[in-house]
Design a protein around this motif. Structure first.
Motif, mmCIF file in Angstrom:
data_model
loop_
_atom_site.group_PDB
_atom_site.id
_atom_site.type_symbol
_atom_site.label_atom_id
_atom_site.label_comp_id
_atom_site.label_asym_id
_atom_site.label_seq_id
_atom_site.Cartn_x
_atom_site.Cartn_y
_atom_site.Cartn_z
ATOM 1 N N GLY A 42 0.639 -1.629 -0.227
ATOM 2 C CA GLY A 42 0.117 0.399 -0.280
ATOM 3 C C GLY A 42 0.739 0.888 0.317
ATOM 4 O O GLY A 42 0.219 2.047 -0.385
ATOM 5 N N ASP A 43 1.853 1.046 0.314
ATOM 6 C CA ASP A 43 3.079 2.413 0.433
ATOM 7 C C ASP A 43 3.580 2.921 -0.837
ATOM 8 O O ASP A 43 3.183 2.220 -1.856
ATOM 9 N N GLU A 44 2.983 4.378 -1.216
ATOM 10 C CA GLU A 44 3.664 5.095 -2.193
ATOM 11 C C GLU A 44 4.946 5.257 -3.139
ATOM 12 O O GLU A 44 5.018 4.848 -2.072
ATOM 13 N N ILE A 45 4.884 4.965 -4.643
ATOM 14 C CA ILE A 45 6.203 5.664 -4.519
ATOM 15 C C ILE A 45 6.469 6.420 -5.500
ATOM 16 O O ILE A 45 5.488 6.752 -6.363
ATOM 17 N N VAL A 46 7.176 7.261 -5.395
ATOM 18 C CA VAL A 46 7.354 8.134 -6.115
ATOM 19 C C VAL A 46 8.441 8.213 -6.681
ATOM 20 O O VAL A 46 10.273 7.729 -5.894
ATOM 21 N N VAL A 47 8.882 8.574 -7.864
ATOM 22 C CA VAL A 47 10.254 8.071 -8.790
ATOM 23 C C VAL A 47 11.049 9.851 -8.447
ATOM 24 O O VAL A 47 10.351 10.734 -8.633
ATOM 25 N N GLY A 48 11.617 9.579 -8.232
ATOM 26 C CA GLY A 48 12.920 11.124 -8.176
ATOM 27 C C GLY A 48 13.279 11.421 -9.130
ATOM 28 O O GLY A 48 12.909 11.014 -10.364
ATOM 29 N N ALA A 49 14.394 12.349 -9.030
ATOM 30 C CA ALA A 49 15.553 12.895 -10.562
ATOM 31 C C ALA A 49 15.665 11.653 -11.524
ATOM 32 O O ALA A 49 15.948 10.456 -10.595
ATOM 33 N N ARG A 50 15.387 11.411 -13.051
ATOM 34 C CA ARG A 50 15.975 10.133 -13.548
ATOM 35 C C ARG A 50 16.924 11.187 -14.165
ATOM 36 O O ARG A 50 17.535 11.933 -14.459
ATOM 37 N N PRO A 51 18.310 9.846 -14.224
ATOM 38 C CA PRO A 51 19.711 10.071 -14.417
ATOM 39 C C PRO A 51 19.341 10.606 -16.383
ATOM 40 O O PRO A 51 18.391 10.269 -16.529
ATOM 41 N N ALA A 52 20.429 11.491 -16.884
ATOM 42 C CA ALA A 52 20.159 12.460 -18.128
ATOM 43 C C ALA A 52 21.042 10.579 -19.360
ATOM 44 O O ALA A 52 20.191 11.522 -20.195
ATOM 45 N N HIS A 53 21.343 9.599 -18.695
ATOM 46 C CA HIS A 53 21.866 9.313 -19.535
ATOM 47 C C HIS A 53 20.935 8.089 -20.250
ATOM 48 O O HIS A 53 20.907 7.643 -21.762
ATOM 49 N N GLY A 54 19.665 7.836 -19.972
ATOM 50 C CA GLY A 54 18.494 7.220 -20.565
ATOM 51 C C GLY A 54 18.717 6.023 -20.541
ATOM 52 O O GLY A 54 17.885 4.934 -21.512
ATOM 53 N N ILE A 55 19.591 5.125 -20.080
ATOM 54 C CA ILE A 55 19.638 3.745 -20.528
ATOM 55 C C ILE A 55 18.565 3.202 -19.025
ATOM 56 O O ILE A 55 18.869 3.393 -17.744
#
Length: 214
Positions: free
Chosen positions: A157-170
């Motif tokens: 039930g815990d929410e997931i928040v995705v933080g900043a994504r790396p610039a490499h895009g892999i």
């Protein structure tokens, strides 16, 4: 909002015909909150610590959406823990997660995506499906290993928040399918500059870059 739908840890060691004689792949869902520390979900273990576990593979996450895909492929439910995962997620593209992106889970837990899962013979024996390693690989939905940046509790039930994504895009999917020479060079540059790249991924990147130069 992406969320955790199940938290699993080993219920008991099971007999296995592999070299160790036992396996800890049998994960079962928990009803109560459990601590996640640098070594993974509290109370979880790995029978083969050469190939499983460790800080860069502390937690294994798999998506409900990918479980449904495999369920349709197999003609049976892929219930939480069947693939040996610790976290089952919903509303999150785990295959599309970028190496190095961070997930903030619940009140305080922070984890970082490190690498895709590599299917092994133990997994194949658990599934009892012909050519399972090949079939799993072909589908390109491996789930993701995570390292723990900040310890904390987790519960379904815990929410997931995705933080900043790396610039490499892999992404996890890119790494699982095989890095391109450019992707390999990008990851090696990150590692040279002091950024974190999991050791198994560095080895793959070095091999890929060396093949390009050969």
């Amino acid at each position: 909002m992406p969320a955790i739908t199940a938290v699993c840890r080993v219920a008991r060691l099971q007999p296995d015909s592999g070299s160790l004689g036992v396996t800890a792949i049998d994960k079962q869902p928990l009803d109560e909150p459990v601590a996640v520390k640098k070594t993974g979900v509290y109370g979880d273990i790995q029978a083969n610590r050469v190939h499983h576990g460790g800080p860069d593979k502390a937690v294994y996450a798999f998506a409900d959406e990918d479980a449904a895909h495999f369920g349709a492929l197999l003609g049976r439910d892929v219930e939480p823990g069947l693939f040996g995962e610790n976290l089952r997620t919903s509303g999150l593209d785990v295959t599309g997660a970028m190496l190095g992106e961070r997930w903030h889970i619940g009140e305080s837990l922070v984890v970082e995506v490190t690498m895709p899962r590599t299917p092994c013979a133990t997994f194949a024996r658990r599934m009892r499906e012909p050519q399972w390693v090949k079939r799993f690989t072909t589908e390109g939905r491996p789930g993701a290993y995570l390292r723990v940046i900040k310890a904390g509790p987790v519960v379904a039930g815990d929410e997931i928040v995705v933080g900043a994504r790396p610039a490499h895009g892999i992404t996890i999917g890119d790494c699982f399918a095989g890095l391109t020479a450019e992707q390999a060079r990008d990851l090696l540059e990150i590692e040279r500059e002091g950024g974190f790249v999991a050791d198994p991924v560095v080895k793959i990147a070095r091999k890929t870059a060396a093949q390009q130069l050969a």
